[in-house]
Design a protein around this motif. Sequence first.
Motif, PDB file in Angstrom:
ATOM      1  N   LYS A  44     -23.962 -58.088  88.862  1.00 37.96           N
ATOM      2  CA  LYS A  44     -24.090 -59.488  89.284  1.00 37.96           C
ATOM      3  C   LYS A  44     -22.929 -59.898  90.174  1.00 37.96           C
ATOM      4  N   HIS A  45     -21.733 -59.457  89.828  1.00 38.60           N
ATOM      5  CA  HIS A  45     -20.559 -59.786  90.648  1.00 38.60           C
ATOM      6  C   HIS A  45     -20.564 -59.022  91.968  1.00 38.60           C
ATOM      7  N   LEU A  46     -21.048 -57.798  91.939  1.00 45.46           N
ATOM      8  CA  LEU A  46     -21.055 -56.986  93.152  1.00 45.46           C
ATOM      9  C   LEU A  46     -22.127 -57.419  94.146  1.00 45.46           C
ATOM     10  N   ARG A  47     -23.100 -58.186  93.712  1.00 44.90           N
ATOM     11  CA  ARG A  47     -24.155 -58.664  94.616  1.00 44.90           C
ATOM     12  C   ARG A  47     -23.599 -59.481  95.774  1.00 44.90           C
ATOM     13  N   GLN A  48     -22.419 -60.034  95.580  1.00 41.17           N
ATOM     14  CA  GLN A  48     -21.787 -60.815  96.650  1.00 41.17           C
ATOM     15  C   GLN A  48     -21.412 -59.929  97.834  1.00 41.17           C
ATOM     16  N   ASP A  49     -21.204 -58.642  97.575  1.00 41.77           N
ATOM     17  CA  ASP A  49     -20.892 -57.680  98.636  1.00 41.77           C
ATOM     18  C   ASP A  49     -22.079 -56.730  98.763  1.00 41.77           C
ATOM     19  N   GLU A  50     -22.854 -56.886  99.809  1.00 41.34           N
ATOM     20  CA  GLU A  50     -24.078 -56.107  99.984  1.00 41.34           C
ATOM     21  C   GLU A  50     -23.841 -54.621 100.189  1.00 41.34           C
ATOM     22  N   THR A  51     -22.596 -54.230 100.457  1.00 38.40           N
ATOM     23  CA  THR A  51     -22.307 -52.820 100.692  1.00 38.40           C
ATOM     24  C   THR A  51     -22.038 -52.057  99.396  1.00 38.40           C
ATOM     25  N   LEU A  52     -21.895 -52.759  98.273  1.00 42.16           N
ATOM     26  CA  LEU A  52     -21.599 -52.113  96.994  1.00 42.16           C
ATOM     27  C   LEU A  52     -22.770 -52.246  96.030  1.00 42.16           C
ATOM     28  N   ASP A  53     -22.971 -51.202  95.231  1.00 39.67           N
ATOM     29  CA  ASP A  53     -23.993 -51.246  94.194  1.00 39.67           C
ATOM     30  C   ASP A  53     -23.685 -50.178  93.157  1.00 39.67           C
ATOM     31  N   ILE A  54     -24.156 -50.394  91.950  1.00 40.56           N
ATOM     32  CA  ILE A  54     -24.029 -49.403  90.887  1.00 40.56           C
ATOM     33  C   ILE A  54     -25.433 -48.904  90.579  1.00 40.56           C
ATOM     34  N   LEU A  55     -25.621 -47.609  90.728  1.00 44.22           N
ATOM     35  CA  LEU A  55     -26.920 -47.004  90.461  1.00 44.22           C
ATOM     36  C   LEU A  55     -26.916 -46.336  89.097  1.00 44.22           C
ATOM     37  N   ASN A  56     -28.056 -46.404  88.426  1.00 42.87           N
ATOM     38  CA  ASN A  56     -28.252 -45.613  87.216  1.00 42.87           C
ATOM     39  C   ASN A  56     -28.802 -44.267  87.656  1.00 42.87           C
ATOM     40  N   ILE A  57     -28.150 -43.210  87.252  1.00 42.17           N
ATOM     41  CA  ILE A  57     -28.661 -41.874  87.516  1.00 42.17           C
ATOM     42  C   ILE A  57     -29.288 -41.423  86.195  1.00 42.17           C
ATOM     43  N   ARG A  58     -30.581 -41.477  86.149  1.00 44.00           N
ATOM     44  CA  ARG A  58     -31.335 -41.252  84.906  1.00 44.00           C
ATOM     45  C   ARG A  58     -30.922 -39.957  84.202  1.00 44.00           C
ATOM     46  N   GLY A  59     -30.568 -40.097  82.949  1.00 47.44           N
ATOM     47  CA  GLY A  59     -30.195 -38.950  82.134  1.00 47.44           C
ATOM     48  C   GLY A  59     -28.792 -38.425  82.373  1.00 47.44           C
ATOM     49  N   VAL A  60     -28.054 -39.060  83.304  1.00 48.82           N
ATOM     50  CA  VAL A  60     -26.700 -38.569  83.629  1.00 48.82           C
ATOM     51  C   VAL A  60     -25.663 -39.654  83.439  1.00 48.82           C
ATOM     52  N   GLY A  61     -25.747 -40.733  84.225  1.00 47.86           N
ATOM     53  CA  GLY A  61     -24.728 -41.771  84.144  1.00 47.86           C
ATOM     54  C   GLY A  61     -24.877 -42.808  85.231  1.00 47.86           C
ATOM     55  N   PHE A  62     -23.739 -43.174  85.830  1.00 47.30           N
ATOM     56  CA  PHE A  62     -23.702 -44.238  86.831  1.00 47.30           C
ATOM     57  C   PHE A  62     -23.017 -43.753  88.098  1.00 47.30           C
ATOM     58  N   LYS A  63     -23.382 -44.399  89.211  1.00 51.75           N
ATOM     59  CA  LYS A  63     -22.784 -44.050  90.496  1.00 51.75           C
ATOM     60  C   LYS A  63     -22.508 -45.333  91.267  1.00 51.75           C
ATOM     61  N   LEU A  64     -21.259 -45.503  91.704  1.00 43.96           N
ATOM     62  CA  LEU A  64     -20.892 -46.627  92.558  1.00 43.96           C
ATOM     63  C   LEU A  64     -21.025 -46.185  93.999  1.00 43.96           C
ATOM     64  N   ILE A  65     -21.872 -46.880  94.745  1.00 42.80           N
ATOM     65  CA  ILE A  65     -22.034 -46.539  96.155  1.00 42.80           C
ATOM     66  C   ILE A  65     -21.511 -47.674  97.012  1.00 42.80           C
ATOM     67  N   GLY A  66     -21.046 -47.289  98.159  1.00 47.05           N
ATOM     68  CA  GLY A  66     -20.563 -48.303  99.074  1.00 47.05           C
ATOM     69  C   GLY A  66     -19.245 -47.961  99.692  1.00 47.05           C
TER      70      GLY A  66
END
Length: 66
Positions: A44-66
């Motif tokens: 929700k906080h990162l939505r202010q910056d369209e270049t950042l996002d946190i992805l769920n990598i199913r069965g593995v974990g998380f990935k911050l892109i941007g």
Amino acid sequence: MILLLLVQHRNGVVDRRTCLRRLWGDDNFFTARTMDVYVSRLRKHLRQDETLDILNIRGVGFKLIG
């Protein structure tokens, strides 16, 4: 702390189990749900910056892109 861990591994996958153990010292169901809530709030906080996002990598974990 979750954001710091994601930034340290930016554009790489942070294993869910490793994240749980580093941050809370435990990987049981309740701590896993707590982490999901924190990640949701971070998104929700990162939505202010369209270049950042946190992805769920199913069965593995998380990935911050941007």
